[in-house]
Motif scaffolding. Structure first.
Motif, PDB file in Angstrom:
ATOM      1  N   UNK A  85       1.954   4.247 -12.512  1.00 53.85           N
ATOM      2  CA  UNK A  85       2.376   2.887 -12.208  1.00 53.85           C
ATOM      3  C   UNK A  85       1.323   2.130 -11.429  1.00 53.85           C
ATOM      4  N   UNK A  86       1.467   0.819 -11.402  1.00 49.14           N
ATOM      5  CA  UNK A  86       0.488  -0.050 -10.750  1.00 49.14           C
ATOM      6  C   UNK A  86       1.101  -0.828  -9.580  1.00 49.14           C
ATOM      7  N   UNK A  87       2.199  -0.352  -9.037  1.00 47.99           N
ATOM      8  CA  UNK A  87       2.823  -1.023  -7.903  1.00 47.99           C
ATOM      9  C   UNK A  87       1.897  -0.970  -6.684  1.00 47.99           C
ATOM     10  N   UNK A  88       2.072  -1.948  -5.789  1.00 44.47           N
ATOM     11  CA  UNK A  88       1.203  -2.041  -4.612  1.00 44.47           C
ATOM     12  C   UNK A  88       1.138  -0.723  -3.844  1.00 44.47           C
ATOM     13  N   UNK A  89       2.285  -0.109  -3.606  1.00 46.23           N
ATOM     14  CA  UNK A  89       2.320   1.108  -2.801  1.00 46.23           C
ATOM     15  C   UNK A  89       1.510   2.228  -3.437  1.00 46.23           C
ATOM     16  N   UNK A  90       1.520   2.301  -4.760  1.00 44.79           N
ATOM     17  CA  UNK A  90       0.784   3.357  -5.449  1.00 44.79           C
ATOM     18  C   UNK A  90      -0.702   3.044  -5.523  1.00 44.79           C
ATOM     19  N   UNK A  91      -1.039   1.781  -5.778  1.00 41.58           N
ATOM     20  CA  UNK A  91      -2.448   1.391  -5.776  1.00 41.58           C
ATOM     21  C   UNK A  91      -3.065   1.621  -4.398  1.00 41.58           C
ATOM     22  N   UNK A  92      -2.306   1.346  -3.352  1.00 43.19           N
ATOM     23  CA  UNK A  92      -2.805   1.553  -2.002  1.00 43.19           C
ATOM     24  C   UNK A  92      -3.169   3.012  -1.779  1.00 43.19           C
ATOM     25  N   UNK A 119      -1.965 -13.606  -2.405  1.00 43.16           N
ATOM     26  CA  UNK A 119      -0.964 -14.425  -3.090  1.00 43.16           C
ATOM     27  C   UNK A 119       0.382 -14.338  -2.381  1.00 43.16           C
ATOM     28  N   UNK A 120       0.745 -13.142  -1.927  1.00 42.32           N
ATOM     29  CA  UNK A 120       2.020 -12.964  -1.230  1.00 42.32           C
ATOM     30  C   UNK A 120       2.030 -13.753   0.077  1.00 42.32           C
ATOM     31  N   UNK A 121       0.901 -13.732   0.807  1.00 42.46           N
ATOM     32  CA  UNK A 121       0.828 -14.451   2.073  1.00 42.46           C
ATOM     33  C   UNK A 121       0.973 -15.955   1.851  1.00 42.46           C
ATOM     34  N   UNK A 122       0.332 -16.464   0.803  1.00 44.17           N
ATOM     35  CA  UNK A 122       0.429 -17.889   0.499  1.00 44.17           C
ATOM     36  C   UNK A 122       1.858 -18.289   0.134  1.00 44.17           C
ATOM     37  N   UNK A 123       2.581 -17.363  -0.482  1.00 51.06           N
ATOM     38  CA  UNK A 123       3.963 -17.631  -0.876  1.00 51.06           C
ATOM     39  C   UNK A 123       4.951 -17.357   0.257  1.00 51.06           C
ATOM     40  N   UNK A 124       4.442 -16.915   1.397  1.00 48.42           N
ATOM     41  CA  UNK A 124       5.323 -16.602   2.519  1.00 48.42           C
ATOM     42  C   UNK A 124       6.065 -15.302   2.361  1.00 48.42           C
ATOM     43  N   UNK A 125       5.609 -14.441   1.475  1.00 48.58           N
ATOM     44  CA  UNK A 125       6.246 -13.154   1.216  1.00 48.58           C
ATOM     45  C   UNK A 125       5.550 -12.077   2.043  1.00 48.58           C
ATOM     46  N   UNK A 126       6.263 -11.524   3.027  1.00 48.43           N
ATOM     47  CA  UNK A 126       5.668 -10.509   3.907  1.00 48.43           C
ATOM     48  C   UNK A 126       6.355  -9.159   3.737  1.00 48.43           C
ATOM     49  N   UNK A 127       6.824  -8.899   2.522  1.00 53.68           N
ATOM     50  CA  UNK A 127       7.534  -7.648   2.244  1.00 53.68           C
ATOM     51  C   UNK A 127       6.612  -6.439   2.364  1.00 53.68           C
ATOM     52  N   UNK A 128       5.329  -6.637   2.065  1.00 55.05           N
ATOM     53  CA  UNK A 128       4.413  -5.500   2.003  1.00 55.05           C
ATOM     54  C   UNK A 128       3.466  -5.451   3.198  1.00 55.05           C
ATOM     55  N   UNK A 129       3.950  -5.821   4.366  1.00 53.13           N
ATOM     56  CA  UNK A 129       3.112  -5.776   5.558  1.00 53.13           C
ATOM     57  C   UNK A 129       2.611  -4.365   5.852  1.00 53.13           C
ATOM     58  N   UNK A 130       3.471  -3.373   5.652  1.00 58.55           N
ATOM     59  CA  UNK A 130       3.053  -1.985   5.911  1.00 58.55           C
ATOM     60  C   UNK A 130       1.861  -1.627   5.037  1.00 58.55           C
ATOM     61  N   UNK A 131       1.962  -1.934   3.748  1.00 57.08           N
ATOM     62  CA  UNK A 131       0.888  -1.585   2.829  1.00 57.08           C
ATOM     63  C   UNK A 131      -0.399  -2.343   3.150  1.00 57.08           C
ATOM     64  N   UNK A 143      -9.784  -2.857  12.099  1.00 57.27           N
ATOM     65  CA  UNK A 143      -8.745  -2.387  13.006  1.00 57.27           C
ATOM     66  C   UNK A 143      -7.983  -3.534  13.673  1.00 57.27           C
ATOM     67  N   UNK A 144      -8.682  -4.625  13.946  1.00 54.36           N
ATOM     68  CA  UNK A 144      -8.012  -5.754  14.603  1.00 54.36           C
ATOM     69  C   UNK A 144      -6.951  -6.363  13.698  1.00 54.36           C
ATOM     70  N   UNK A 145      -7.306  -6.603  12.437  1.00 52.05           N
ATOM     71  CA  UNK A 145      -6.333  -7.173  11.507  1.00 52.05           C
ATOM     72  C   UNK A 145      -5.231  -6.171  11.204  1.00 52.05           C
ATOM     73  N   UNK A 146      -5.603  -4.904  11.083  1.00 54.16           N
ATOM     74  CA  UNK A 146      -4.595  -3.867  10.835  1.00 54.16           C
ATOM     75  C   UNK A 146      -3.566  -3.840  11.950  1.00 54.16           C
ATOM     76  N   UNK A 147      -4.017  -3.958  13.187  1.00 54.06           N
ATOM     77  CA  UNK A 147      -3.101  -3.943  14.319  1.00 54.06           C
ATOM     78  C   UNK A 147      -2.187  -5.164  14.304  1.00 54.06           C
ATOM     79  N   UNK A 148      -2.739  -6.322  14.016  1.00 56.21           N
ATOM     80  CA  UNK A 148      -1.930  -7.541  13.945  1.00 56.21           C
ATOM     81  C   UNK A 148      -0.825  -7.394  12.905  1.00 56.21           C
ATOM     82  N   UNK A 149      -1.163  -6.866  11.742  1.00 60.60           N
ATOM     83  CA  UNK A 149      -0.183  -6.692  10.673  1.00 60.60           C
ATOM     84  C   UNK A 149       0.829  -5.611  11.022  1.00 60.60           C
ATOM     85  N   UNK A 150       0.374  -4.545  11.677  1.00 63.37           N
ATOM     86  CA  UNK A 150       1.273  -3.456  12.050  1.00 63.37           C
ATOM     87  C   UNK A 150       2.303  -3.926  13.076  1.00 63.37           C
TER      88      UNK A 150
END
Length: 206
Positions: A85-92, A119-131, A143-150
């Protein structure tokens, strides 16, 4: 959707008193509990069983891949996910494994993920913040951006994977204080999870 809270200690105590195969639980649930208890051999057997019974399930594949990556078995993680599959979680997970292995497919997978997250960020979709946080931390080394998202992700969901992510990001960025909400949450729940406890110990040493 993902559960909103961490497993409480009572769940683990029940599992420890149960059979070695955690009867009554799905293989995936049993594998997750076994990992939390630090029972790696049993967890691997249960992940394999979950994969056989739920071969198209993204959550199962992602968790199994994480388990293999945690044990530095990146080549096996890539083989597990090949053609699945090509879902975000698997590609990650493919991208993380490719980063570690020097696999040339890394750039393609990273490019696709970055396009999707943008694209998700522009659409306001933050479902995949973990990924996205994992991509920044484990693939791009930001690391700085990773921490902000985490931090943003922790505000939305509090599974062991989310606790671990924030702890790793904070420690990598040298910002231990950012992970204090996780430490406070774990202290309040009494959670003892093998994926999280070593990181809490490192945090307390800072």
């Amino acid at each position: 959707g993902r559960a909103a809270q961490l497993l409480v200690p009572r769940t683990y105590a029940t599992a420890q008193r149960g059979s070695p195969t955690l009867r009554g639980l799905t293989p995936m649930r049993g594998a997750d509990i076994s990992v939390g208890l630090g029972q790696r051999n049993e967890a691997e057997q249960l992940y394999a069983a979950a994969d056989r019974t739920q071969s198209a399930d993204v959550a199962t594949l992602g968790a199994y891949a994480d388990f293999l990556l945690d044990m530095d078995r990146s080549a096996e993680a890539l083989r597990l996910l090949d053609g699945r599959g090509e879902q975000d979680a698997l590609l990650l997970r493919r991208a993380i494994a490719a980063k570690r292995l020097g696999d040339p497919r890394l750039e393609s997978w990273r490019g696709v993920l970055n396009e999707r997250f943008e694209a998700a960020a522009k659409a306001g979709n933050r479902v995949h913040l973990r990924e996205e946080a994992m991509l920044r931390l484990d693939v791009e080394g930001d690391t700085a951006l990773a921490l902000k998202l985490a931090v943003q992700n922790w505000a939305l969901q509090k599974e062991p994977a989310d606790a671990r992510l924030l702890l790793r990001a904070a420690l990598s960025a040298g910002e231990s204080a950012a992970a204090q909400p996780v430490a406070d949450f774990i202290a309040a729940t009494g959670l003892n999870d093998a994926r999280v406890t070593p990181l809490i110990a490192r945090l307390e040493q800072k």
